[in-house]
Design an enzyme around this catalytic site. Structure first.
Site, PDB file in Angstrom:
ATOM      1  N   CYS A  79       0.785  -1.144  -0.010  1.00 59.50           N
ATOM      2  CA  CYS A  79       0.106   0.009   0.110  1.00 59.50           C
ATOM      3  C   CYS A  79       0.985   1.190  -0.106  1.00 59.50           C
ATOM      4  CB  CYS A  79      -1.109  -0.074   1.090  1.00 59.50           C
ATOM      5  SG  CYS A  79      -2.409   1.061   1.140  1.00 59.50           S
ATOM      6  N   HIS A  96      -3.793  -5.588   0.809  1.00 62.99           N
ATOM      7  CA  HIS A  96      -3.002  -5.621   2.321  1.00 62.99           C
ATOM      8  C   HIS A  96      -3.006  -7.304   2.481  1.00 62.99           C
ATOM      9  CE1 HIS A  96      -2.561  -1.793   3.923  1.00 62.99           C
ATOM     10  NE2 HIS A  96      -3.526  -1.392   2.923  1.00 62.99           N
ATOM     11  N   GLU A 124      -1.235  -8.699   4.179  1.00 72.10           N
ATOM     12  CA  GLU A 124      -1.031  -9.042   5.566  1.00 72.10           C
ATOM     13  C   GLU A 124      -2.395  -9.333   6.462  1.00 72.10           C
ATOM     14  OE1 GLU A 124      -0.944  -6.096   4.609  1.00 72.10           O
ATOM     15  OE2 GLU A 124      -1.815  -4.664   6.258  1.00 72.10           O
TER      16      GLU A 124
END
Ligand code: MN
Length: 272
Positions: free
Chosen positions: A126, A232, A234
Site C-alpha cells: 500500500c 493488504h 497481511e
C-alpha cells in the site's frame, strides 16, 4: 555438565534464529501521543512465513537507518494512514490528499536507499509500494475518486480482509509466478485512495484492477526481489493462498541473500 547443556541450548537458539532472515519493518508515528506504532499483522505474517520481524522507529537520520538496515536481510515497507508528500514527485497538493508526515516519508526513503546499497529484497504494501515508486522517481494519483473517471471502489471499508476486487496480473513477472501457486483469478482487498501514476525508474507494472488502476509494481531486474502491492496481504494470509505465498516468496528471497553474504554458514560452521 549443566554448563555444557546450557551452552548447547543457547547455541541451538542462535542457529535457529540465524536460519531465519531478519526483516525490517518501518513503523508509523502518532503525532498526538508521540508514539511509533504499527498493526500486528505485518509482523505476524513475516514470522509465520519464516522471517524474524524487526520494527524500525521513524528516526529519519541516515546514520541510524544505515546502521539498522545493515543488520537486516530484507525490508518490508508497510501501509500508512498518511500519503507521500506530492512535492516529492513535483506536484502541489490536490483536493483529497490526506495527512502528510515528513518522518514517515523520509525514513522509508532512507531505508530503501540503505537496502539498495546491500541489494536487499523489498516488499512494499500500500503506502509502502507508493513510497517505493516515488523514491524511484515515479508519481502518484493523489486521489482516485476525484482524479480517475469510472474508478472502482478502492476503499472498501469493513471487513478489512474481504477480497473485494479482481487483479489482472501481467505475465512474466514475480507476481505471476507467485500467483501461479493457486489456480483461478486473483481477488484482493482494497484500502487505498491513491495509486501509482508514472512508474519509477527500474520498476514495471505487474498488476492492474479492472479500472486500470495500478495494483502492483516490481523491479524490472528480476534477479533482485522488489515487489510492491497496493492491497493488504497481511490481513489475508491466514485464509488466502495467494497472500501467504507472497510473504513466503519474499522471506525465501531474504533467506537466500543470507547464505550469499556468508552470515549463515559462519554460524553453522561453529557447530562442526
Ligand atoms: Mn484496489
Amino acid at each position: 555438565m549443566l554448563k555444557l547443556t546450557r551452552f548447547r541450548f543457547y547455541l541451538n537458539i542462535e542457529v535457529y534464529m540465524a536460519s531465519r532472515p531478519r526483516i525490517g519493518i518501518t513503523t508509523r508515528i502518532e503525532l498526538e501521543t508521540g508514539r511509533f506504532y504499527l498493526g500486528r499483522h505485518y509482523s505476524e505474517a513475516i514470522w509465520a512465513a519464516g522471517g524474524v520481524p524487526v520494527m524500525l522507529p521513524l528516526i529519519a537520520e541516515r546514520d541510524y537507518i544505515d546502521a539498522a538496515v545493515s543488520t537486516l536481510d530484507g525490508l518490508l515497507l508497510p501501509g500508512s494512514d498518511t500519503d507521500p508528500d506530492p512535492a516529492r514527485y513535483g506536484e502541489e497538493p490536490a483536493i483529497g490528499l490526506k495527512k502528510v508526515i515528513f518522518e514517515k516519508d523520509e525514513t522509508d526513503r532512507l531505508a530503501i536507499l540503505a537496502a539498495d546499497e546491500l541489494g536487499l529484497p523489498i516488499l512494499g504494501i500500500c503506502f509502502g509500494m507508493q513510497i517505493l515508486n516515488v523514491v524511484r522517481g515515479g508519481s502518484l494519483v493523489q486521489d482516485i475518486p476525484s482524479q480517475v473517471t469510472n474508478a472502482l471502489k478502492h476503499e472498501q471499508g469493513m471487513p478489512l480482509e474481504r477480497l473485494s476486487h479482481r487483479v489482472d496480473i501481467e505475465e512474466d513477472s514475480h507476481l505471476a509466478e507467485i500467483a501461479s501457486s493457486e489456480p483461478g483469478e486473483k481477488r484482493v482487498n482494497s484500502h487505498h485512495h491513491q495509486s501509482v501514476k508514472d512508474v519509477g525508474t527500474g520498476l514495471r507494472v505487474s498488476a492492474r484492477a479492472a479500472d486500470g488502476v495500478v495494483e502492483a509494481v516490481e523491479g524490472i531486474d528480476r534477479a533482485r526481489f522488489q515487489v510492491g502491492v497496493q492491497w493488504h496481504p497481511e490481513l489475508c494470509w491466514t485464509f488466502d493462498g495467494f497472500s501467504r505465498r507472497l510473504f513466503q516468496r519474499f522471506v525465501e528471497e531474504c533467506a537466500s541473500g543470507m547464505s550469499l553474504s556468508g552470515e549463515k554458514p559462519k554460524v553453522m560452521s561453529q557447530l562442526s
